[in-house]
Design a protein around this motif. Sequence first.
Motif, PDB file in Angstrom:
ATOM      1  N   TYR A  33       0.808  -1.219   0.000  1.00 28.63           N
ATOM      2  CA  TYR A  33       0.000   0.000   0.000  1.00 28.63           C
ATOM      3  C   TYR A  33       0.844   1.273   0.000  1.00 28.63           C
ATOM      4  N   ALA A  34       1.928   1.274   0.723  1.00 29.46           N
ATOM      5  CA  ALA A  34       2.788   2.468   0.772  1.00 29.46           C
ATOM      6  C   ALA A  34       3.371   2.785  -0.596  1.00 29.46           C
ATOM      7  N   HIS A  35       3.515   1.759  -1.430  1.00 30.26           N
ATOM      8  CA  HIS A  35       4.073   1.965  -2.768  1.00 30.26           C
ATOM      9  C   HIS A  35       3.018   2.502  -3.751  1.00 30.26           C
ATOM     10  N   GLY A  36       1.788   2.669  -3.284  1.00 30.95           N
ATOM     11  CA  GLY A  36       0.743   3.214  -4.136  1.00 30.95           C
ATOM     12  C   GLY A  36       0.533   4.705  -3.976  1.00 30.95           C
ATOM     13  N   ILE A  37       1.268   5.333  -3.063  1.00 29.88           N
ATOM     14  CA  ILE A  37       1.068   6.765  -2.821  1.00 29.88           C
ATOM     15  C   ILE A  37       1.668   7.616  -3.932  1.00 29.88           C
ATOM     16  N   ASP A  38       2.917   7.384  -4.280  1.00 32.51           N
ATOM     17  CA  ASP A  38       3.563   8.196  -5.323  1.00 32.51           C
ATOM     18  C   ASP A  38       2.883   8.063  -6.685  1.00 32.51           C
ATOM     19  N   PRO A  39       2.414   6.852  -7.084  1.00 31.18           N
ATOM     20  CA  PRO A  39       1.646   6.784  -8.329  1.00 31.18           C
ATOM     21  C   PRO A  39       0.423   7.694  -8.318  1.00 31.18           C
ATOM     22  N   GLY A  40      -0.272   7.743  -7.182  1.00 33.04           N
ATOM     23  CA  GLY A  40      -1.440   8.613  -7.102  1.00 33.04           C
ATOM     24  C   GLY A  40      -1.093  10.077  -7.236  1.00 33.04           C
ATOM     25  N   LEU A  41       0.015  10.478  -6.659  1.00 38.46           N
ATOM     26  CA  LEU A  41       0.441  11.873  -6.765  1.00 38.46           C
ATOM     27  C   LEU A  41       0.839  12.224  -8.188  1.00 38.46           C
ATOM     28  N   ASP A  42       1.475  11.279  -8.892  1.00 44.22           N
ATOM     29  CA  ASP A  42       1.846  11.557 -10.275  1.00 44.22           C
ATOM     30  C   ASP A  42       0.609  11.644 -11.163  1.00 44.22           C
ATOM     31  N   LEU A  43      -0.365  10.772 -10.927  1.00 43.36           N
ATOM     32  CA  LEU A  43      -1.595  10.839 -11.707  1.00 43.36           C
ATOM     33  C   LEU A  43      -2.341  12.140 -11.413  1.00 43.36           C
ATOM     34  N   TYR A  44      -2.316  12.578 -10.176  1.00 43.84           N
ATOM     35  CA  TYR A  44      -2.883  13.885  -9.825  1.00 43.84           C
ATOM     36  C   TYR A  44      -2.209  14.996 -10.631  1.00 43.84           C
ATOM     37  N   ARG A  45      -0.889  14.971 -10.692  1.00 45.55           N
ATOM     38  CA  ARG A  45      -0.164  16.008 -11.434  1.00 45.55           C
ATOM     39  C   ARG A  45      -0.519  15.968 -12.916  1.00 45.55           C
ATOM     40  N   LEU A  46      -0.656  14.765 -13.461  1.00 42.77           N
ATOM     41  CA  LEU A  46      -1.008  14.637 -14.875  1.00 42.77           C
ATOM     42  C   LEU A  46      -2.393  15.216 -15.142  1.00 42.77           C
ATOM     43  N   CYS A  47      -3.355  14.888 -14.298  1.00 42.21           N
ATOM     44  CA  CYS A  47      -4.708  15.417 -14.482  1.00 42.21           C
ATOM     45  C   CYS A  47      -4.720  16.937 -14.373  1.00 42.21           C
ATOM     46  N   LEU A  48      -3.930  17.461 -13.455  1.00 41.68           N
ATOM     47  CA  LEU A  48      -3.834  18.912 -13.300  1.00 41.68           C
ATOM     48  C   LEU A  48      -3.249  19.545 -14.557  1.00 41.68           C
ATOM     49  N   GLU A  49      -2.207  18.945 -15.099  1.00 45.17           N
ATOM     50  CA  GLU A  49      -1.568  19.461 -16.310  1.00 45.17           C
ATOM     51  C   GLU A  49      -2.502  19.406 -17.511  1.00 45.17           C
ATOM     52  N   LEU A  50      -3.339  18.385 -17.577  1.00 43.51           N
ATOM     53  CA  LEU A  50      -4.237  18.211 -18.717  1.00 43.51           C
ATOM     54  C   LEU A  50      -5.503  19.057 -18.596  1.00 43.51           C
ATOM     55  N   GLY A  51      -5.783  19.565 -17.409  1.00 45.53           N
ATOM     56  CA  GLY A  51      -6.986  20.363 -17.203  1.00 45.53           C
ATOM     57  C   GLY A  51      -8.216  19.552 -16.856  1.00 45.53           C
TER      58      GLY A  51
END
Length: 219
Positions: A33-51
Amino acid sequence: MEKFKRLPQHIGIIPDGNRRWAQSNGLNKQEGYAHGIDPGLDLYRLCLELGIGEMTFYGFTVDNTKRPSEQTAAFQKACVDAVEKLKDRDADLLVVGNTNSPLFPKELLPYTERTKFGKGLIKVNFLVNYGWNWDLNYPIKNDLLHSSEDITKGIASSGISRIDLILRWGGRRRLSGFLPIQSIYADFFILDEMWPDYNREQAYRALRWYQDQDVTLGG
């Protein structure tokens, strides 16, 4: 950055495969589970970048808490840690889940009302100790249901909008009780990769597929 002719405005994320990933990497199940945190943050950044305007993460369910205590403690901590990392970003955060249960992390209680961090550029929702039955029965249990009103206005997750696209990692072909009202017209894309093995190309694959779907909402 890759360009798309049409993007979902709200994506749902079912980040499955943490335990299987851990076992395949010689770890105990709960360590995934701890290894799933950074993927979520990167996907958040991608969604933010895409609008993309809104995203909802499936944290853990009421049913998940039937797992061994060390696993329950691990995914509770992962949800708290993920939210703590979002506090340094431009997220408009809402946590939805059964707060009456002792299994709901008390650290997340302040965010059961939508809370803006920074500029609040994207809505980020976490389902924590969530259950579809709890969600749909919320207006009845809390005496919020009146005959002249739309029942969906009183459900516990009423602060979350309709979902356009659901991404599920880990290869399973099921919704697992994920927001049944908001998911009613969502497109559903399955990724066979385990969630801790997330990379942006996987998200791009799903978004390429989505832009060619025929969205009619039943019309």
